[in-house]
Design a protein around this motif. Structure first.
Motif, PDB file in Angstrom:
ATOM      1  N   ALA A  71      43.359  39.096  42.657  1.00  0.00           N
ATOM      2  CA  ALA A  71      43.584  38.807  41.233  1.00  0.00           C
ATOM      3  C   ALA A  71      42.207  38.697  40.544  1.00  0.00           C
ATOM      4  CB  ALA A  71      44.359  37.500  41.091  1.00  0.00           C
ATOM      5  N   LEU A  75      46.127  42.828  40.439  1.00  0.00           N
ATOM      6  CA  LEU A  75      47.464  42.248  40.510  1.00  0.00           C
ATOM      7  C   LEU A  75      48.554  43.245  40.110  1.00  0.00           C
ATOM      8  CD1 LEU A  75      48.182  38.609  39.352  1.00  0.00           C
ATOM      9  CD2 LEU A  75      49.933  40.374  39.322  1.00  0.00           C
ATOM     10  N   PHE A  91      49.022  38.510  46.236  1.00  0.00           N
ATOM     11  CA  PHE A  91      47.653  38.602  45.735  1.00  0.00           C
ATOM     12  C   PHE A  91      46.800  37.419  46.165  1.00  0.00           C
ATOM     13  CE2 PHE A  91      50.359  36.837  42.397  1.00  0.00           C
ATOM     14  CZ  PHE A  91      49.692  35.672  42.031  1.00  0.00           C
TER      15      PHE A  91
END
Length: 226
Positions: A71, A75, A91
């Motif tokens: 992230a 994402l 993630f």
């Protein structure tokens, strides 16, 4: 999907702009890439993810157990790659500066992972994410990204499959080509700060003055009135 079609997708949503941009490094460029814009359209994101999947050899695709992405940039494309492959997608975050799985995400021991990112520039953050997967018990068997901006020099220690390679020259102050320097001078001479907005990219980071009303102008006026 051909390179021309991919570039068309990027330009069609203003993810790839041409002009004169001042990067956060202080260098100048004639191009600006913001991959987040190309992913804001779900249908476009799905098309690009499917095309990216086709770049990965079938024997590697067949081994993938789960998709992991860092992230924030990875994402959306990570989720779309999970959809295209029919695999779960999760993630990594780094709230304390080190990538880790949170929010109840967990990898089974020995899980074979496809790492997915939007843009790879140096590969440094990719390596950190791959190491994090190892600490979580998984094994990254390949990495995929929409855009490789490393000129093919990024080495993550695993097979790497970008959808497209884009490499734009950058220039320090004093070495900017005349065409760019003239354009930049005109912007500085004729710009009106109240009618412009700075575009700021998190990675690699860049700024360009655009001739449009700032989104927060109304808020600023209300604050002044009070």
């Amino acid at each position: 999907m051909t390179d021309e079609e991919i570039i068309g997708e990027l330009r069609g949503c203003d993810a790839l702009l041409e002009g004169h941009f001042l990067l956060s490094s202080g260098r100048h460029s004639a191009h600006y890439l913001q991959c987040a814009r190309v992913l804001m359209d779900p249908e476009r994101a799905s098309r690009l993810a499917f095309a990216l999947c086709q770049k990965i050899p079938r024997d590697i695709r067949s081994q993938i157990d789960v998709v992991v992405s860092p992230a924030m940039g990875g994402l959306i494309i990570g989720h779309e790659m999970g959809r295209a492959l029919g695999k779960n997608a999760m993630f990594l975050e780094r709230p304390e500066g080190t990538f880790e799985l949170r929010r109840g995400f967990a990898l089974e021991k020995g899980a074979r992972v496809l790492m997915v990112e939007d843009v790879v520039t140096t590969g440094k953050s990719s390596v950190e994410a791959i190491e994090a997967v190892g600490r979580e018990g998984g094994e990254v068997i390949a990495e995929a990204a929409l855009v490789d901006r490393s000129s093919g020099e990024a080495d993550m220690g695993v097979p790497f499959f970008p959808l497209i390679q884009l490499s734009f020259p950058t220039y320090p102050d004093g070495e900017v080509p005349e065409s760019l320097a003239d354009w930049w001078t005109q912007i500085q001479e004729h710009s009106v700060p109240q009618q412009q907005e700075m575009i700021k990219a998190l990675n690699p980071g860049s700024a360009r003055k655009k001739r449009r009303r700032p989104r927060n102008q109304a808020n600023d006026k209300s604050k002044q009135a009070t």
